[in-house]
Design an enzyme around this catalytic site. Sequence first.
Site, short mmCIF file in Angstrom:
data_model
loop_
_atom_site.label_atom_id
_atom_site.label_comp_id
_atom_site.label_asym_id
_atom_site.label_seq_id
_atom_site.Cartn_x
_atom_site.Cartn_y
_atom_site.Cartn_z
N CYS A 1 2.47 -1.79 -0.20
CA CYS A 1 2.35 -3.12 0.40
C CYS A 1 3.39 -4.05 -0.22
O CYS A 1 3.59 -4.03 -1.43
CB CYS A 1 0.95 -3.61 0.08
N THR B 1 3.37 -7.44 0.83
CA THR B 1 2.91 -8.77 1.23
C THR B 1 3.14 -9.81 0.12
O THR B 1 3.58 -10.93 0.38
CB THR B 1 1.42 -8.72 1.61
#
Length: 359
Positions: A183, A185
């Site tokens: 990830c 993000t």
Amino acid sequence: MRIENDLKLDFSDVLFRPKRSTLASRKEVSLERRYIFKHSQYTYEGIPIMAANMDGVGSLEMALALQKHQLFTTLVKSYHLEDFEGLDTQLDFRHFAISTGTSQYDLDRIDAILKKYKAIKFICIDVANGYSEVFGDFVEKVRKKYPKHVIIAGNVVTADMTQELILRGADIVKVGIGPGSVCTTRIQTGVGYPQLSAIMECADAAHGLGAHIISDGGCTSPGDVAKAFGAGADFVMLGGMFAGHDEGGGTIINEYHDTHQVDSETNESIFEEKKFVEFYGMSSTTAMEKHHGGVADYRSSEGRTVRVPYRGKVDKTVKDILGGIRSTCTYVGAPSLKQLSKCTTFVRVAKQFNDVFVK
Ligand code: 5GP
């Protein structure tokens, strides 16, 4: 602008404090749990560890392998009605969920599957950001349509939104923004919440309403899985830890690494063969090209594409994880997984383990 000053913790910030125990062996530790879900009133029994709905992890083959151990699989969103044909007699409906986003296309797809396979009980409504009003509306709509199904909804990381999703109809809230192994993000957006604190706060909110949570993302070892349960998670979802196995269906890539040694007879350099499998985030460029024909202009990729070591069958990994958690339970005096969080005292640490021989 406002700033919250109390420290939030990740798995790596704590260790379990060992406690006096009457358990003679880890064999005595039961990892099975039984839950009755808030809205559906469905009774679940199993070992509450889940394979994530990611390519290379949340496959039907993975579900068949994990159900033998009573573990759970959230299937990827790309499965259609015809993919279940022939498998419906082998699949154990108690141990997998079908997944959906919030589009009409996705809803039609799961409607078709649920219409034919009435035994499927779990629906995972999964978006990267569970904070939008439309997401709550969608959870409510699915709850009205499927009053007896178990609805998993996420992802969120705070108590307020956990409660909101439960009141909108979720039985289980999926917790985790940004901790995942592939990830990005937190890098792309600066948004996130340390996972251990997210679990503690969301579990408290959900349990107060008679609902459950899944800790989703960030586990890198059996010890992390135990910490997630210790912090109050009812289920723990794993992506990276289940990647690289035969059941994920990824292509095996051979890489040749220079050992910097020379064969004494031929005088040639010795290369070592290593096998890898490609693994990628579901918001990565790789996933968006595969499933959506590319990255839309208005968005950026929030996932990585990596190569993970090929690890053969998933059975060995499952045994390793379950063995680790059983051992945690014996260290803290918990006769079963159910008691683990009650027996948990975490100590905050500056260093988690000795990595002198870790490459
Ligand atoms: P892991 O166990 O690998 O640390 O985390 C798995 C979780 O990461 C998944 O269940 C999902 O919630 C999250 N995830 C999967 N793909 C992506 C992605 O491309 N971007 C982000 N932000 N999260 C992802």
